[in-house]
Design a protein around this motif. Sequence first.
Motif, short mmCIF file in Angstrom:
data_model
loop_
_atom_site.label_atom_id
_atom_site.label_comp_id
_atom_site.label_asym_id
_atom_site.label_seq_id
_atom_site.Cartn_x
_atom_site.Cartn_y
_atom_site.Cartn_z
N THR A 116 0.85 -1.18 0.00
CA THR A 116 0.00 0.00 0.00
C THR A 116 0.89 1.24 0.00
O THR A 116 2.01 1.22 0.51
N ASN A 126 -0.04 3.89 1.50
CA ASN A 126 -0.36 4.57 2.75
C ASN A 126 0.64 4.15 3.82
O ASN A 126 0.65 3.00 4.26
N GLU A 127 1.48 5.08 4.28
CA GLU A 127 2.52 4.75 5.25
C GLU A 127 1.95 4.30 6.58
O GLU A 127 2.54 3.43 7.25
N GLU A 128 0.83 4.88 6.98
CA GLU A 128 0.22 4.47 8.24
C GLU A 128 -0.28 3.04 8.14
O GLU A 128 -0.19 2.27 9.10
N HIS A 129 -0.81 2.68 6.98
CA HIS A 129 -1.25 1.30 6.78
C HIS A 129 -0.08 0.34 6.82
O HIS A 129 -0.20 -0.79 7.33
N ASP A 158 -8.32 -3.07 1.21
CA ASP A 158 -7.66 -1.76 1.31
C ASP A 158 -6.19 -1.83 0.91
O ASP A 158 -5.47 -0.84 1.02
N ASN A 196 -3.10 -2.98 -2.02
CA ASN A 196 -2.85 -3.03 -3.45
C ASN A 196 -3.34 -4.38 -4.00
O ASN A 196 -2.92 -5.43 -3.55
#
Length: 598
Positions: free
Chosen positions: A233, A235-238, A249, A251
């Motif tokens: 992903t 999203n770094e937080e994810h 949510d 890739n």
Amino acid sequence: MEQPICLIENVGNGQLVVNPKAINILSNFEQPMVVVSIVGMYRSGKSYLMNKLAGAKRGFSLGSTVQSKTKGIWIWCIPHPFEANYTLVLLDTEGLGDVEKGNNKNDIYIFSLAVLLSSVLVYNSMGTIDQDAIDKLKFVGELSSMIKVKSQGNDDEEAEFSSHFPMFIWAVRDFHLGLMIDGKAVTEDEYLENALKLKKPEKTIRDQDYNRVRQQLRMYFGKRKCFVFDLPTANEEHLKRLEHIPDDDLNADFVTQSQKFCDYIFREADVKRMKETFPVTGPRLGELAKIYTETINSSKVACMEEAVISLAEGENKMSVQDATQHYEDKMNKVVFPTETLSQFLDISRQYEDQARKIFLTRCLQDDDQRYLKEFLQTTNKKKKEFSFKNETKSQEICGALIRNLSVDLEKALSEGAYNKPRGHGKFKQDLKAIEVKYNNETGKGLKAEEVLQEYLKSKEGNSAIILQQDNALSQREKEEEEERSRKEIKEMEEKMQQVEEARRAQKAEEEIANIKETARQLMDKFNEEKKIMNEKIKQAIEDKSKEYDLYMKQAQEAQAKMFKEQIANLERRLQEKNNSPFDWISDLVKWATKIFRF
């Protein structure tokens, strides 16, 4: 197992300690095990892939900081998703290159244990397979100093690694390049093989260093596979809490790639075996972990052959003990006496078959049949004890019955009631009545006839006295009756002798059938092991033939010659294995015939 547990703990100072609790848990898993281990640099996402194989979001700890989370080697045993008779074992190892370890030998220890314990070794790296990634696999070059196949090694020892080492899977994480070489699309496997191509010619020491790890990877791991994974992903937080993020949510390509990776392992990963043939179960995996860890801790070379010999010694003793105990426990539940010898032998045969299966399943590398003979002797001894118990119980019941039925006759004898004219006829009549009543009773067991005949024979003295005192009979009648009695006694003795001989023959026939069945099942086991061995050797020949063809294509004659010699050695080994004589089977039957005195 609901969750992973530490199998081998890294306690610092280069020392590794096997966790007794994990060994105890492993002892409960008797199925053959497919063992998948993962190694790689710390904080590279190894644990996430292992959790995917387990079909769980959580299990092995992922961590979310730059600090390595996994220490030592953690284990998780789960049902195999595709094979009901197998257990899938996942080994998650601590990250290589952790600056906090403070011991540069620790990485090679962990790497070696992963190689020794698994049937699939996943190497997890980040980015691309470039020179830096290859350099990080320097541990491969040290395996020859940590591991050997045979106790009496030879100059070609490393060539045998591929027959014993696990399948090698390179998992490239956060891959961001196109799978293209010289403008042509390639597969993941072609990408890996291209990265492992040797530099030719080797003009400098740097060229030799460049080729060394690649050569060793190609030689040690005959079966290789590659998977590339996109970034999970953006999203770094994810990324920091990946285990909490649903697949929807992430890739989509990453999710597909992860499933492809898992499906391949579920479908292609083989059972972990020792000496190429013997399947590893939970107890065996635990023992191997202890043997190899102790060896590595003592800075000795871990020898696969010696590990099997050490494990086999204890395993074979337990196989004899467990198998014979199973037979004894089952026979102790049998209600004695049986009506006939055939019934006893049928029951015993059923439990002998079960015991033999336990023994043959657990026993390994019993080349001289030492433990098989011990099993057969011990079981035969217990069988004789139960046979004696069966006969004794029958004699007790029959004796009590005879005593009960003959109370009035014994009283009449003691009172002299038959010492009168026609008394002998009355005595014979009463004796016959006892015999009829005795024969009409059930549950007497296989000694019923012997006990009856012994009783009748014991009354011949009384009969002779009563006959002589019977004044109603003439001398000629008395002589005729005496002759008739002698004839009956002789016929009775001959009948009992025939019965005993028939029983001995029946027991001998049963033992011969048991030995032959044991030999047949042993042959089946041997042929199955030979089949597996042949497949392993043929696979090694195929793998090395590919390497030979590649080196010939690249005009690297020295390397090609080395592989050609290895192929020739494997082919000789294959021929020797298939031409092995079976003299030991006839020897086993001869031994049993002598020992059991058929």
